[in-house]
Design a protein around this motif. Structure first.
Motif, PDB file in Angstrom:
ATOM      1  N   HIS A   2      10.059   3.221  -9.201  1.00 53.57           N
ATOM      2  CA  HIS A   2      10.676   2.566  -8.074  1.00 53.57           C
ATOM      3  C   HIS A   2      11.743   1.630  -8.556  1.00 53.57           C
ATOM      4  O   HIS A   2      11.696   1.108  -9.661  1.00 53.57           O
ATOM      5  CB  HIS A   2       9.613   1.769  -7.309  1.00 53.57           C
ATOM      6  CG  HIS A   2       8.549   2.661  -6.737  1.00 53.57           C
ATOM      7  ND1 HIS A   2       8.812   3.579  -5.753  1.00 53.57           N
ATOM      8  CD2 HIS A   2       7.248   2.778  -7.024  1.00 53.57           C
ATOM      9  CE1 HIS A   2       7.691   4.237  -5.466  1.00 53.57           C
ATOM     10  NE2 HIS A   2       6.729   3.774  -6.197  1.00 53.57           N
ATOM     11  N   LYS A 303      16.402   9.739  -3.036  1.00 56.54           N
ATOM     12  CA  LYS A 303      15.678   8.502  -2.686  1.00 56.54           C
ATOM     13  C   LYS A 303      14.333   8.438  -3.414  1.00 56.54           C
ATOM     14  O   LYS A 303      13.930   7.384  -3.888  1.00 56.54           O
ATOM     15  CB  LYS A 303      15.469   8.429  -1.174  1.00 56.54           C
ATOM     16  CG  LYS A 303      16.741   8.096  -0.417  1.00 56.54           C
ATOM     17  CD  LYS A 303      16.476   7.801   1.053  1.00 56.54           C
ATOM     18  CE  LYS A 303      17.742   7.387   1.796  1.00 56.54           C
ATOM     19  NZ  LYS A 303      18.903   8.254   1.586  1.00 56.54           N
ATOM     20  N   ASP A 304      13.636   9.556  -3.467  1.00 58.71           N
ATOM     21  CA  ASP A 304      12.329   9.586  -4.139  1.00 58.71           C
ATOM     22  C   ASP A 304      12.558   9.902  -5.616  1.00 58.71           C
ATOM     23  O   ASP A 304      12.971  11.005  -5.967  1.00 58.71           O
ATOM     24  CB  ASP A 304      11.443  10.654  -3.491  1.00 58.71           C
ATOM     25  CG  ASP A 304      10.023  10.631  -4.026  1.00 58.71           C
ATOM     26  OD1 ASP A 304       9.791  10.023  -5.102  1.00 58.71           O
ATOM     27  OD2 ASP A 304       9.145  11.214  -3.390  1.00 58.71           O
ATOM     28  N   ASN A 305      12.282   8.912  -6.477  1.00 61.05           N
ATOM     29  CA  ASN A 305      12.602   9.119  -7.896  1.00 61.05           C
ATOM     30  C   ASN A 305      11.419   9.632  -8.712  1.00 61.05           C
ATOM     31  O   ASN A 305      11.452   9.586  -9.931  1.00 61.05           O
ATOM     32  CB  ASN A 305      13.193   7.863  -8.518  1.00 61.05           C
ATOM     33  CG  ASN A 305      12.273   6.677  -8.394  1.00 61.05           C
ATOM     34  OD1 ASN A 305      11.102   6.815  -8.037  1.00 61.05           O
ATOM     35  ND2 ASN A 305      12.780   5.497  -8.680  1.00 61.05           N
ATOM     36  N   ARG A 306      10.357  10.092  -8.030  1.00 60.27           N
ATOM     37  CA  ARG A 306       9.234  10.675  -8.796  1.00 60.27           C
ATOM     38  C   ARG A 306       8.968  12.125  -8.417  1.00 60.27           C
ATOM     39  O   ARG A 306       8.147  12.781  -9.043  1.00 60.27           O
ATOM     40  CB  ARG A 306       7.963   9.860  -8.563  1.00 60.27           C
ATOM     41  CG  ARG A 306       8.105   8.446  -9.046  1.00 60.27           C
ATOM     42  CD  ARG A 306       6.799   7.702  -9.022  1.00 60.27           C
ATOM     43  NE  ARG A 306       7.059   6.264  -9.160  1.00 60.27           N
ATOM     44  CZ  ARG A 306       6.209   5.393  -9.626  1.00 60.27           C
ATOM     45  NH1 ARG A 306       5.004   5.772 -10.003  1.00 60.27           N
ATOM     46  NH2 ARG A 306       6.519   4.111  -9.715  1.00 60.27           N
ATOM     47  N   ILE A 307       9.662  12.624  -7.399  1.00 60.75           N
ATOM     48  CA  ILE A 307       9.331  13.960  -6.888  1.00 60.75           C
ATOM     49  C   ILE A 307       9.662  15.063  -7.883  1.00 60.75           C
ATOM     50  O   ILE A 307       9.019  16.112  -7.895  1.00 60.75           O
ATOM     51  CB  ILE A 307      10.047  14.197  -5.523  1.00 60.75           C
ATOM     52  CG1 ILE A 307       9.523  15.450  -4.840  1.00 60.75           C
ATOM     53  CG2 ILE A 307      11.562  14.278  -5.686  1.00 60.75           C
ATOM     54  CD1 ILE A 307       8.067  15.413  -4.498  1.00 60.75           C
TER      55      ILE A 307
ATOM     56  N   ARG B  22       4.136  14.218  -0.908  1.00 62.29           N
ATOM     57  CA  ARG B  22       5.529  13.759  -1.027  1.00 62.29           C
ATOM     58  C   ARG B  22       6.505  14.748  -0.407  1.00 62.29           C
ATOM     59  O   ARG B  22       7.527  14.365   0.156  1.00 62.29           O
ATOM     60  CB  ARG B  22       5.891  13.563  -2.498  1.00 62.29           C
ATOM     61  CG  ARG B  22       5.336  12.303  -3.103  1.00 62.29           C
ATOM     62  CD  ARG B  22       5.700  12.242  -4.595  1.00 62.29           C
ATOM     63  NE  ARG B  22       5.085  11.096  -5.212  1.00 62.29           N
ATOM     64  CZ  ARG B  22       5.656   9.906  -5.351  1.00 62.29           C
ATOM     65  NH1 ARG B  22       6.870   9.707  -4.923  1.00 62.29           N
ATOM     66  NH2 ARG B  22       5.019   8.897  -5.907  1.00 62.29           N
ATOM     67  N   LEU B  26      10.192  14.564   2.370  1.00 64.82           N
ATOM     68  CA  LEU B  26      11.493  14.712   1.702  1.00 64.82           C
ATOM     69  C   LEU B  26      12.625  14.954   2.694  1.00 64.82           C
ATOM     70  O   LEU B  26      12.454  15.637   3.691  1.00 64.82           O
ATOM     71  CB  LEU B  26      11.447  15.888   0.714  1.00 64.82           C
ATOM     72  CG  LEU B  26      10.671  15.685  -0.578  1.00 64.82           C
ATOM     73  CD1 LEU B  26      10.886  16.877  -1.506  1.00 64.82           C
ATOM     74  CD2 LEU B  26      11.068  14.413  -1.294  1.00 64.82           C
ATOM     75  N   GLU B  30      16.886  16.162  -1.044  1.00 63.23           N
ATOM     76  CA  GLU B  30      15.798  16.145  -2.026  1.00 63.23           C
ATOM     77  C   GLU B  30      15.082  17.485  -2.056  1.00 63.23           C
ATOM     78  O   GLU B  30      14.716  17.984  -3.127  1.00 63.23           O
ATOM     79  CB  GLU B  30      14.818  15.014  -1.700  1.00 63.23           C
ATOM     80  CG  GLU B  30      15.389  13.644  -2.036  1.00 63.23           C
ATOM     81  CD  GLU B  30      14.728  12.517  -1.282  1.00 63.23           C
ATOM     82  OE1 GLU B  30      14.078  12.773  -0.257  1.00 63.23           O
ATOM     83  OE2 GLU B  30      14.866  11.365  -1.715  1.00 63.23           O
TER      84      GLU B  30
END
Lengths: 364, 80
Positions: A2, A303-307, B22, B26, B30
């Motif tokens: 994050h 935006k999601d930095n772990r996906i 997750r 998305l 993404e």
């Protein structure tokens, strides 16, 4: 990871030291002595100086853009399309590095200690743990790496000390019987692995807490210097124990540990080298995968930095398997000959381009 | 070959389960990048399972940097 994750400058220095020492402490001395003969320690010293220069460049860019990583300040300085162009070799080399680090663990285990075990088992479980580590975030990684790296360094120092009865200083001579060329070749190899790779740390520096930035520069240079001194010590130890035979050894610290035989009790301690290699390589692979993940996330502005951690890990796992199917000679050539040039094209040149543009910009 | 395919299917299933929560949240960009990464794994997976020796980054690096690297090593090597 994050955006709010932050670590101290001391933790970043430890992470940097883990990355630089990683697999190099066991993998470097043997091949390096093969290239540079008895002058291998000179090659290391020269390569260390290039590493210091590269680190100076990375820290200069961090001072100018403390909140931005390499991809972000590339965007700001050279624009979207140039960044995309620079990112192609950057990301490709990160894939190569991450897969190669774990592949080295598998090759070490199947060559020395567990010869009948299929390499895929080592690769699978190490990549699984690496992926879970990276998913847990940079804060967790920075906190957990301190104790393992202390144990790795402790093991190496213990082996260097216990090998003392086997040291023959006369093996260090003659220093340069074939002139400067072998030293230059050794410098080329050592520059590529591990010193050119340090540019990767530019992806992780923004995680350093602003209030704790004061000691960051000193800590990073100290980490690099200590890493260089350890590598030189390990190389000298290998040469003094094995002499001209050193160049035939792939995992020299493992072989040095095998010669330790003191008071009947202290013998067969080479398993400590095995543990050290796996631990150190796991840490280096985690940092490398974290940088790869961040690079792809920032490139595509996600935006999601772990996906992407698991898909990227799977790519690296498959890449490791495909690399070794080409044969060990192909892999050795890839690491020895091409790796330094690839690192230059992928890491050093983009950094220099971006740093040069930054020099001509007055305000960040 | 069957073993390799089974391994890959298990890995995909585990990744799908791990990322399911997750994936539902998305955005389109993404999802596109995630799909592209998975497509890359499918390419490499097919290459691995059927031993097809398809080109990827190592081969690309060899084709671009192989000759210069070989030249550099050659000029720095002292003939024995």
């Amino acid at each position: 990871m994050h955006a709010r994750e932050q670590i101290s400058s001391g933790q970043m220095s430890v992470v940097f030291f883990c990355f630089m020492t990683g697999s190099s402490i066991v993998n470097i001395p043997g091949p390096l002595i093969g290239y540079a003969k008895m002058g291998a320690w000179i090659s290391l010293a020269l390569a260390l100086s290039t590493g210091m220069a590269l680190l100076a460049c990375v820290m200069y860019m961090h001072r100018r853009y403390p909140d931005l990583d390499f991809i972000e300040y590339s965007y700001a300085l050279v624009g979207k399309w140039m960044t995309a162009l620079l990112a192609i070799p950057f990301v490709s080399f990160l894939f190569h590095m991450t897969s190669g680090i774990v592949l080295d663990i598998g090759l070490f285990m199947t060559t020395t200690m567990m010869r009948q075990t299929p390499i895929i088992l080592f690769l699978f479980f190490v990549f699984l743990v690496v992926a879970l580590t990276v998913r847990s975030g940079i804060e967790t990684m920075a906190r957990m790496f301190f104790i393992p790296i202390v144990s790795v360094i402790g093991s190496i120092v213990a082996i260097l000390a216990l090998s003392y009865p086997n040291y023959k200083p006369e093996h260090l001579l003659p220093l340069m019987p074939d002139g400067i060329k072998p030293i230059a070749l050794g410098t080329y190899f050592a520059y590529g692995f591990p010193y050119a790779e340090l540019v990767l740390i530019a992806m992780l520096l923004p995680y350093v807490r602003k209030k704790k930035q004061g000691h960051l520069h000193r800590g990073m240079y100290l980490a690099l210097l200590v890493n260089g001194l350890f590598l030189i010590a390990v190389t000298l130890s290998t040469i003094m124990v094995f002499g001209p035979m050193s160049e035939e050894l792939s995992y020299s610290m493992f072989e040095v540990a095998r010669t330790v035989d003191m008071l009947v009790v202290l013998q067969r301690i080479e398993s400590f080298v095995g543990i050290s290699l796996i631990t150190a390589s796991f840490m280096k692979a985690s940092i490398s995968l974290a940088a790869l993940n961040l690079a792809v996330v920032k490139l595509f502005n996600l935006k999601d930095n772990r996906i992407l951690v698991f898909p990227l890990t799977l790519i690296c796992f498959l890449l490791s398997l495909l690399q070794i199917e080409n044969g060990q000679a192909f892999w050795s050539n890839s690491v020895g000959a091409i790796h330094p040039l690839w690192a230059t094209a992928a890491f050093v040149l983009p950094l220099l381009i971006v740093a040069t543009v930054s020099l001509f910009r007055r305000t960040p | 070959m069957a073993g390799k395919i089974l391994l890959l299917l298990i890995v995909y299933a585990v990744i799908g389960l791990a990322d399911l929560a997750r994936l539902r949240k998305l955005h389109s960009r993404e999802m596109a990048v995630y799909s592209a990464a998975l497509l890359l794994t499918v390419y490499l997976g097919i290459d691995f399972a059927w031993d097809l020796k398809w080109p990827f980054i190592e081969e690309a690096a060899f084709s671009v940097l192989g000759k210069p690297a070989e030249f550099l090593v050659k000029i720095l090597t002292v003939p024995s």
